[in-house]
Motif scaffolding. Sequence first.
Motif, PDB file in Angstrom:
ATOM      1  N   CYS A   1      42.648  42.530  24.975  1.00 23.97           N
ATOM      2  CA  CYS A   1      42.147  41.194  25.340  1.00 23.97           C
ATOM      3  C   CYS A   1      41.365  41.243  26.646  1.00 23.97           C
ATOM      4  O   CYS A   1      40.309  40.602  26.759  1.00 23.97           O
ATOM      5  CB  CYS A   1      43.303  40.207  25.460  1.00 23.97           C
ATOM      6  N   SER A   2      41.845  41.978  27.613  1.00 22.46           N
ATOM      7  CA  SER A   2      41.144  42.069  28.901  1.00 22.46           C
ATOM      8  C   SER A   2      39.789  42.744  28.746  1.00 22.46           C
ATOM      9  O   SER A   2      38.785  42.283  29.308  1.00 22.46           O
ATOM     10  CB  SER A   2      42.002  42.831  29.908  1.00 22.46           C
ATOM     11  N   ILE A   3      39.738  43.822  27.985  1.00 23.42           N
ATOM     12  CA  ILE A   3      38.467  44.516  27.757  1.00 23.42           C
ATOM     13  C   ILE A   3      37.520  43.641  26.947  1.00 23.42           C
ATOM     14  O   ILE A   3      36.328  43.551  27.261  1.00 23.42           O
ATOM     15  CB  ILE A   3      38.703  45.879  27.076  1.00 23.42           C
ATOM     16  N   LEU A   4      38.040  42.974  25.925  1.00 25.52           N
ATOM     17  CA  LEU A   4      37.206  42.074  25.122  1.00 25.52           C
ATOM     18  C   LEU A   4      36.659  40.942  25.982  1.00 25.52           C
ATOM     19  O   LEU A   4      35.473  40.596  25.886  1.00 25.52           O
ATOM     20  CB  LEU A   4      38.016  41.510  23.954  1.00 25.52           C
ATOM     21  N   GLY A   5      37.484  40.375  26.834  1.00 26.06           N
ATOM     22  CA  GLY A   5      37.022  39.318  27.728  1.00 26.06           C
ATOM     23  C   GLY A   5      35.920  39.797  28.643  1.00 26.06           C
ATOM     24  O   GLY A   5      34.920  39.103  28.852  1.00 26.06           O
ATOM     25  N   THR A   6      36.071  41.013  29.166  1.00 33.12           N
ATOM     26  CA  THR A   6      35.039  41.574  30.038  1.00 33.12           C
ATOM     27  C   THR A   6      33.743  41.804  29.263  1.00 33.12           C
ATOM     28  O   THR A   6      32.652  41.530  29.775  1.00 33.12           O
ATOM     29  CB  THR A   6      35.536  42.885  30.659  1.00 33.12           C
ATOM     30  N   ALA A   7      33.853  42.268  28.028  1.00 32.74           N
ATOM     31  CA  ALA A   7      32.656  42.494  27.207  1.00 32.74           C
ATOM     32  C   ALA A   7      31.958  41.175  26.866  1.00 32.74           C
ATOM     33  O   ALA A   7      30.730  41.113  26.822  1.00 32.74           O
ATOM     34  CB  ALA A   7      33.041  43.236  25.931  1.00 32.74           C
ATOM     35  N   LEU A   8      32.732  40.130  26.624  1.00 24.86           N
ATOM     36  CA  LEU A   8      32.159  38.831  26.266  1.00 24.86           C
ATOM     37  C   LEU A   8      31.540  38.115  27.461  1.00 24.86           C
ATOM     38  O   LEU A   8      30.815  37.136  27.289  1.00 24.86           O
ATOM     39  CB  LEU A   8      33.231  37.943  25.623  1.00 24.86           C
ATOM     40  N   LEU A   9      31.834  38.602  28.638  1.00 24.40           N
ATOM     41  CA  LEU A   9      31.307  37.981  29.858  1.00 24.40           C
ATOM     42  C   LEU A   9      29.788  37.935  29.864  1.00 24.40           C
ATOM     43  O   LEU A   9      29.184  37.038  30.444  1.00 24.40           O
ATOM     44  CB  LEU A   9      31.823  38.755  31.073  1.00 24.40           C
TER      45      LEU A   9
ATOM     46  N   LYS B   1      27.370  31.557  27.788  1.00 22.63           N
ATOM     47  CA  LYS B   1      28.646  30.836  27.906  1.00 22.63           C
ATOM     48  C   LYS B   1      29.839  31.789  27.823  1.00 22.63           C
ATOM     49  O   LYS B   1      30.942  31.401  27.450  1.00 22.63           O
ATOM     50  CB  LYS B   1      28.758  29.739  26.851  1.00 22.63           C
ATOM     51  N   GLY B   2      29.600  33.025  28.162  1.00 21.71           N
ATOM     52  CA  GLY B   2      30.643  34.034  28.091  1.00 21.71           C
ATOM     53  C   GLY B   2      31.710  33.891  29.150  1.00 21.71           C
ATOM     54  O   GLY B   2      32.797  34.443  29.009  1.00 21.71           O
ATOM     55  N   ILE B   3      31.428  33.132  30.186  1.00 18.72           N
ATOM     56  CA  ILE B   3      32.412  32.983  31.262  1.00 18.72           C
ATOM     57  C   ILE B   3      33.680  32.296  30.755  1.00 18.72           C
ATOM     58  O   ILE B   3      34.785  32.643  31.157  1.00 18.72           O
ATOM     59  CB  ILE B   3      31.802  32.243  32.489  1.00 18.72           C
ATOM     60  N   LYS B   4      33.509  31.348  29.829  1.00 13.47           N
ATOM     61  CA  LYS B   4      34.676  30.670  29.258  1.00 13.47           C
ATOM     62  C   LYS B   4      35.474  31.626  28.374  1.00 13.47           C
ATOM     63  O   LYS B   4      36.707  31.649  28.427  1.00 13.47           O
ATOM     64  CB  LYS B   4      34.249  29.437  28.462  1.00 13.47           C
TER      65      LYS B   4
ATOM     66  N   PHE C   1      35.477  34.860  28.652  1.00 13.66           N
ATOM     67  CA  PHE C   1      36.098  35.808  29.572  1.00 13.66           C
ATOM     68  C   PHE C   1      37.400  35.246  30.118  1.00 13.66           C
ATOM     69  O   PHE C   1      38.430  35.923  30.129  1.00 13.66           O
ATOM     70  CB  PHE C   1      35.144  36.133  30.729  1.00 13.66           C
ATOM     71  N   ALA C   2      37.362  34.011  30.575  1.00 12.59           N
ATOM     72  CA  ALA C   2      38.553  33.389  31.164  1.00 12.59           C
ATOM     73  C   ALA C   2      39.699  33.329  30.158  1.00 12.59           C
ATOM     74  O   ALA C   2      40.847  33.658  30.489  1.00 12.59           O
ATOM     75  CB  ALA C   2      38.219  31.991  31.669  1.00 12.59           C
ATOM     76  N   VAL C   3      39.387  32.953  28.935  1.00 13.51           N
ATOM     77  CA  VAL C   3      40.424  32.838  27.903  1.00 13.51           C
ATOM     78  C   VAL C   3      41.022  34.203  27.574  1.00 13.51           C
ATOM     79  O   VAL C   3      42.245  34.388  27.595  1.00 13.51           O
ATOM     80  CB  VAL C   3      39.862  32.169  26.627  1.00 13.51           C
ATOM     81  N   PHE C   4      40.173  35.179  27.258  1.00 14.09           N
ATOM     82  CA  PHE C   4      40.678  36.483  26.842  1.00 14.09           C
ATOM     83  C   PHE C   4      41.331  37.245  27.989  1.00 14.09           C
ATOM     84  O   PHE C   4      42.329  37.939  27.798  1.00 14.09           O
ATOM     85  CB  PHE C   4      39.572  37.317  26.191  1.00 14.09           C
ATOM     86  N   TYR C   5      40.799  37.124  29.178  1.00 11.51           N
ATOM     87  CA  TYR C   5      41.391  37.812  30.325  1.00 11.51           C
ATOM     88  C   TYR C   5      42.765  37.216  30.649  1.00 11.51           C
ATOM     89  O   TYR C   5      43.712  37.936  30.961  1.00 11.51           O
ATOM     90  CB  TYR C   5      40.460  37.737  31.532  1.00 11.51           C
ATOM     91  N   THR C   6      42.872  35.893  30.548  1.00 11.72           N
ATOM     92  CA  THR C   6      44.155  35.233  30.770  1.00 11.72           C
ATOM     93  C   THR C   6      45.166  35.648  29.704  1.00 11.72           C
ATOM     94  O   THR C   6      46.318  35.958  30.019  1.00 11.72           O
ATOM     95  CB  THR C   6      43.980  33.706  30.780  1.00 11.72           C
ATOM     96  N   LEU C   7      44.748  35.664  28.451  1.00 14.21           N
ATOM     97  CA  LEU C   7      45.641  36.116  27.376  1.00 14.21           C
ATOM     98  C   LEU C   7      46.081  37.557  27.599  1.00 14.21           C
ATOM     99  O   LEU C   7      47.238  37.915  27.348  1.00 14.21           O
ATOM    100  CB  LEU C   7      44.961  35.968  26.017  1.00 14.21           C
ATOM    101  N   GLY C   8      45.161  38.388  28.071  1.00 13.69           N
ATOM    102  CA  GLY C   8      45.495  39.778  28.362  1.00 13.69           C
ATOM    103  C   GLY C   8      46.535  39.898  29.451  1.00 13.69           C
ATOM    104  O   GLY C   8      47.470  40.700  29.351  1.00 13.69           O
ATOM    105  N   ASN C   9      46.400  39.095  30.492  1.00 13.26           N
ATOM    106  CA  ASN C   9      47.386  39.122  31.575  1.00 13.26           C
ATOM    107  C   ASN C   9      48.748  38.618  31.115  1.00 13.26           C
ATOM    108  O   ASN C   9      49.787  39.178  31.482  1.00 13.26           O
ATOM    109  CB  ASN C   9      46.900  38.299  32.764  1.00 13.26           C
ATOM    110  N   ILE C  10      48.751  37.579  30.307  1.00  9.41           N
ATOM    111  CA  ILE C  10      50.017  37.053  29.787  1.00  9.41           C
ATOM    112  C   ILE C  10      50.692  38.081  28.883  1.00  9.41           C
ATOM    113  O   ILE C  10      51.909  38.295  28.961  1.00  9.41           O
ATOM    114  CB  ILE C  10      49.785  35.715  29.052  1.00  9.41           C
ATOM    115  N   ALA C  11      49.915  38.736  28.027  1.00 13.27           N
ATOM    116  CA  ALA C  11      50.482  39.769  27.148  1.00 13.27           C
ATOM    117  C   ALA C  11      51.029  40.941  27.954  1.00 13.27           C
ATOM    118  O   ALA C  11      52.094  41.484  27.638  1.00 13.27           O
ATOM    119  CB  ALA C  11      49.429  40.251  26.151  1.00 13.27           C
ATOM    120  N   ALA C  12      50.325  41.332  29.008  1.00  9.10           N
ATOM    121  CA  ALA C  12      50.803  42.432  29.849  1.00  9.10           C
ATOM    122  C   ALA C  12      52.100  42.053  30.561  1.00  9.10           C
ATOM    123  O   ALA C  12      53.019  42.870  30.678  1.00  9.10           O
ATOM    124  CB  ALA C  12      49.733  42.829  30.850  1.00  9.10           C
ATOM    125  N   LEU C  13      52.197  40.824  31.031  1.00  4.48           N
ATOM    126  CA  LEU C  13      53.444  40.358  31.643  1.00  4.48           C
ATOM    127  C   LEU C  13      54.574  40.308  30.619  1.00  4.48           C
ATOM    128  O   LEU C  13      55.713  40.694  30.916  1.00  4.48           O
ATOM    129  CB  LEU C  13      53.266  38.970  32.249  1.00  4.48           C
TER     130      LEU C  13
END
Length: 92
Positions: free
Chosen positions: A27-35, A39-42, A44-56
Amino acid sequence: KVLDASTLSFGTRVRWFAICFVAGIVCSILGTALLWLPKGIKLFAVFYTLGNIAALASTCFLMGPLKQLKAMFEPKRLVATVVMLVNILSLL
Protein backbone atom coordinates in the motif's frame (compact mmCIF):
# COMPACT_ATOMS: atom_id res chain seq x y z
CA LYS A 1 5.70 -14.42 26.30
CA VAL A 2 4.40 -13.91 22.81
CA LEU A 3 1.33 -16.10 23.26
CA ASP A 4 0.10 -14.54 26.52
CA ALA A 5 -2.17 -11.98 24.85
CA SER A 6 -3.98 -14.26 22.42
CA THR A 7 -5.28 -17.73 21.76
CA LEU A 8 -3.67 -17.75 18.32
CA SER A 9 -0.80 -20.15 17.80
CA PHE A 10 2.68 -18.74 17.20
CA GLY A 11 2.60 -19.89 13.56
CA THR A 12 -0.72 -18.15 12.96
CA ARG A 13 0.55 -14.95 14.57
CA VAL A 14 3.69 -14.96 12.41
CA ARG A 15 1.63 -15.67 9.29
CA TRP A 16 -0.73 -12.75 9.95
CA PHE A 17 2.20 -10.52 10.85
CA ALA A 18 3.75 -11.27 7.45
CA ILE A 19 0.46 -10.75 5.60
CA CYS A 20 -0.22 -7.38 7.26
CA PHE A 21 3.38 -6.22 6.93
CA VAL A 22 3.55 -7.06 3.22
CA ALA A 23 0.14 -5.44 2.66
CA GLY A 24 1.44 -2.32 4.41
CA ILE A 25 4.53 -2.18 2.23
CA VAL A 26 2.49 -2.74 -0.94
CA CYS A 27 0.00 0.00 0.00
CA SER A 28 2.79 2.44 0.82
CA ILE A 29 4.62 1.76 -2.45
CA LEU A 30 1.37 1.95 -4.42
CA GLY A 31 0.51 5.25 -2.76
CA THR A 32 3.93 6.63 -3.65
CA ALA A 33 3.53 5.48 -7.26
CA LEU A 34 0.06 7.05 -7.52
CA LEU A 35 1.42 10.35 -6.25
CA TRP A 36 2.49 11.29 -9.78
CA LEU A 37 -1.00 10.93 -11.29
CA PRO A 38 -3.42 13.85 -11.60
CA LYS A 39 -5.14 14.21 -8.23
CA GLY A 40 -2.70 11.61 -7.01
CA ILE A 41 -2.13 13.37 -3.72
CA LYS A 42 -5.47 12.09 -2.43
CA LEU A 43 -4.69 8.54 -3.56
CA PHE A 44 -1.26 8.83 -1.98
CA ALA A 45 -2.79 9.91 1.32
CA VAL A 46 -5.28 7.05 1.33
CA PHE A 47 -2.87 4.27 0.36
CA TYR A 48 -0.01 5.53 2.51
CA THR A 49 -2.33 5.77 5.51
CA LEU A 50 -3.65 2.25 4.88
CA GLY A 51 -0.06 1.04 4.61
CA ASN A 52 0.84 2.57 7.96
CA ILE A 53 -2.24 1.10 9.62
CA ALA A 54 -1.48 -2.35 8.19
CA ALA A 55 2.13 -2.12 9.37
CA LEU A 56 0.97 -1.18 12.87
CA ALA A 57 -1.54 -4.03 12.84
CA SER A 58 1.20 -6.46 11.86
CA THR A 59 3.14 -5.85 15.05
CA CYS A 60 -0.05 -6.29 17.07
CA PHE A 61 -0.09 -9.92 15.92
CA LEU A 62 3.38 -10.48 17.37
CA MET A 63 3.15 -8.41 20.55
CA GLY A 64 -0.57 -8.34 21.19
CA PRO A 65 -2.59 -5.13 21.02
CA LEU A 66 -2.27 -4.11 24.68
CA LYS A 67 1.48 -4.60 24.79
CA GLN A 68 1.73 -2.71 21.48
CA LEU A 69 -0.24 0.24 22.86
CA LYS A 70 1.78 0.27 26.10
CA ALA A 71 5.02 0.34 24.09
CA MET A 72 3.73 3.09 21.78
CA PHE A 73 2.74 5.33 24.68
CA GLU A 74 5.97 4.96 26.69
CA PRO A 75 7.33 8.42 27.58
CA LYS A 76 10.23 8.20 25.11
CA ARG A 77 7.83 7.36 22.25
CA LEU A 78 4.85 9.49 23.24
CA VAL A 79 5.55 12.50 21.00
CA ALA A 80 6.20 10.32 17.93
CA THR A 81 3.06 8.27 18.61
CA VAL A 82 0.84 11.32 19.03
CA VAL A 83 2.23 12.97 15.87
CA MET A 84 1.73 9.77 13.87
CA LEU A 85 -1.83 9.22 15.12
CA VAL A 86 -2.83 12.83 14.54
CA ASN A 87 -1.52 12.64 10.98
CA ILE A 88 -3.29 9.36 10.29
CA LEU A 89 -6.57 10.67 11.72
CA SER A 90 -6.27 13.94 9.79
CA LEU A 91 -6.13 12.01 6.52
CA LEU A 92 -9.23 9.93 7.24
